[in-house]
Design an enzyme around this catalytic site. Structure first.
Site, PDB file in Angstrom:
ATOM      1  N   ASP A  50      -2.496  -5.157   0.566  1.00  0.00           N
ATOM      2  CA  ASP A  50      -1.905  -6.376   0.643  1.00  0.00           C
ATOM      3  C   ASP A  50      -2.525  -7.159   2.037  1.00  0.00           C
ATOM      4  OD1 ASP A  50      -0.959  -4.536   2.386  1.00  0.00           O
ATOM      5  OD2 ASP A  50       1.204  -4.982   1.722  1.00  0.00           O
ATOM      6  N   MET A  65       0.858  -1.364   0.195  1.00  0.00           N
ATOM      7  CA  MET A  65      -0.116   0.042  -0.007  1.00  0.00           C
ATOM      8  C   MET A  65       0.796   1.279   0.061  1.00  0.00           C
ATOM      9  SD  MET A  65      -2.967  -1.024   2.757  1.00  0.00           S
ATOM     10  CE  MET A  65      -3.943   0.369   2.409  1.00  0.00           C
TER      11      MET A  65
END
Length: 479
Positions: A233, A77
């Site tokens: 994720d 991210m």
């Protein structure tokens, strides 16, 4: 069949699953990050595309891909991938664990609308302060900026030609109104950005585009394969291990460390430094505590010793009570609960008796104490966690998992394929997008075994954690 691609910091993982969600094939391509200055962390987006090509070809070498219906994406991210008007990358991507924008983050966080709309502190690792840094220090690039994409969404652009983000990843930019699940024009304007520079938003289980015919032909896939929105994720890992309803939680020992709890409502508490984000599924949110170095700390120590991480952990034997030495794993600063980009790692109370085995134990204990910090921060918001699933490469160490279980006094389940949580979750999201299925397919995985706390050591871990917290305060006073 369905494919999940998980773009991590240290590698891109892929899994191929069938309609019953059995894993048919898997592949990994390594990635490295560069650190040109202290606190900086970057990657070349071209490396992501090369890695994606490698894993797709590796899957095809194991199984025919001619029945694939959907692809899901998961990824690290917060990264800032800057593109010009022709979608050419302007500079290396500034990654999630890059803390150069500490001053810019503090400036944005001082503006009350950021916490009010995003539900989060503006951390230096988030995307918006990175763009504020670029505007100040690299104005030529900022002037040419036509679009900013998160890492997995740059891979999506290559796969489909579509500039799209989904809610869980977008929530970590500091530009998303997390309650409304939409970009905030006011927050964008605060960083000299506009909605026109942002990707279109979809839910993680929605169709975001269709795989390019040229890539389908290259990899042996049929035409018309849909690409799901996917997830950041940790949100994708949560889908992969069935953490999609209130009360479900997992701990991830990847490059970073994460304690993640799903929620059916939006309950932000920014002051705790707990992240409150959208989940990868509609009308669902989550909270998580994040530490910046989990397996990364072990990998760093392994590099110092010149021995592989697995060799270090295999030599540990049964769990022991923490000794006096402490390791504070702040190699690149820390998020939960400190929001401190300037703090750095330290060993304390070393003596002549220490060797490689005992130092490895101290490193794992330090990360364990940091995970306990996140647990306490989540508990302070009212989040209750009764049981955990462990994912990530660090979960292969029984010693480490039992240390965490003992510190938190919570049993931890180990799934059969724990190292592919993000990729597996992405494949599930690909299945949802292709078939119209919903959260009902995000069931808990088969559990290989459960690691329980050692009650004889719970008190000693609590005492060590208290010393760890005091040590942070003392160390912060020296920076």
């Amino acid at each position: 069949m369905f494919i999940g691609l998980d773009l991590g910091t240290s590698g891109l993982k892929a899994v191929l699953i069938d309609g019953a969600q059995a894993i048919l094939a898997e592949a990994t391509a390594p990635l490295t990050a560069s650190r040109p200055q202290s606190g900086w962390s970057e990657q070349d987006p071209a490396d992501w595309l090369e890695a994606a090509d490698q894993v797709m070809q590796a899957l095809g070498a194991q199984r025919s891909l001619d029945a694939v219906q959907g692809i899901g994406l998961s990824g690290q991210m917060h990264g800032a991938t800057l593109l010009d008007a022709s979608d050419t990358v302007l500079r290396p991507c500034i990654l999630w664990n890059d803390t150069r924008s500490v001053d810019e983050a503090a400036g944005l966080d001082a503006d009350p609308q950021f916490r009010a709309l995003t539900g989060n502190i503006v951390f230096p690792g988030f995307t918006a302060p990175k763009l504020a840094w670029v505007a100040k220090h690299e104005p030529d690039f900022f002037a040419r900026l036509a679009r900013v994409l998160l890492p997995k969404d740059y891979v999506r652009l290559w796969l489909t030609g579509e500039a799209v983000a989904e809610m869980s990843d977008a929530a970590g930019t500091s530009w998303l109104d997390v309650g409304k699940r939409d970009w905030s024009d006011d927050l964008l304007a605060a960083t000299q950005m506009t909605r026109a520079q942002m990707p279109r938003l979809v839910e993680g289980s929605d169709v975001s585009g269709v795989l390019r015919d040229t890539l389908a032909a290259r990899w042996g896939l049929p035409k018309g394969v849909v690409v799901a929105g996917g997830g950041g994720d940790n949100a994708a890992s949560a889908v992969g291990v069935g953490v999609v309803q209130a009360g479900d939680a997992f701990v991830s020992l990847g490059t970073s460390g994460v304690l993640f709890a799903a929620s059916d409502a939006y309950h932000p508490d920014a002051a705790t430094a707990v992240h409150s984000f959208c989940h990868a599924l509609p009308n669902t949110w989550h909270q998580m505590g994040v530490i910046l170095a989990a397996a990364d700390a072990l990998n760093w120590f392994a590099g110092v010793t010149g021995r592989p991480p697995a060799e270090l952990t295999h030599a540990l034997g049964p769990l022991q009570a923490p000794a006096r030495p402490l390791f504070l794993p702040y190699l690149g600063g820390e998020r939960t609960p400190h929001n401190d980009a300037n703090i750095r790692a330290a060993f304390l109370h070393l003596d002549h008796s220490l060797d490689t085995v005992s130092m490895t134990r101290v490193v794992l204990e330090g990360v364990t104490h940091a995970i306990r910090d996140s647990f306490d921060a989540l508990s302070a918001t009212g989040t209750k966690i009764d049981r955990l699933i462990a994912v990530g490469g660090g979960s292969k160490s029984d010693y480490w998992v039992q240390a965490i279980a003992t510190s938190l006094d919570i049993a931890i389940d180990l799934p059969v394929s724990g190292d592919f949580g993000g990729a597996f979750g992405a494949a599930r999201l690909g299945m949802m997008a292709a078939t119209g299925a919903g959260a009902e397919i995000a069931t808990r995985p088969d559990i290989a075994r459960t690691i329980v706390p050692d009650p004889s050591l719970t008190a000693s871990f609590a005492q060590a954690h208290a010393r760890y917290r005091d040590s942070y305060v003392a160390l912060k006073g020296l920076t």
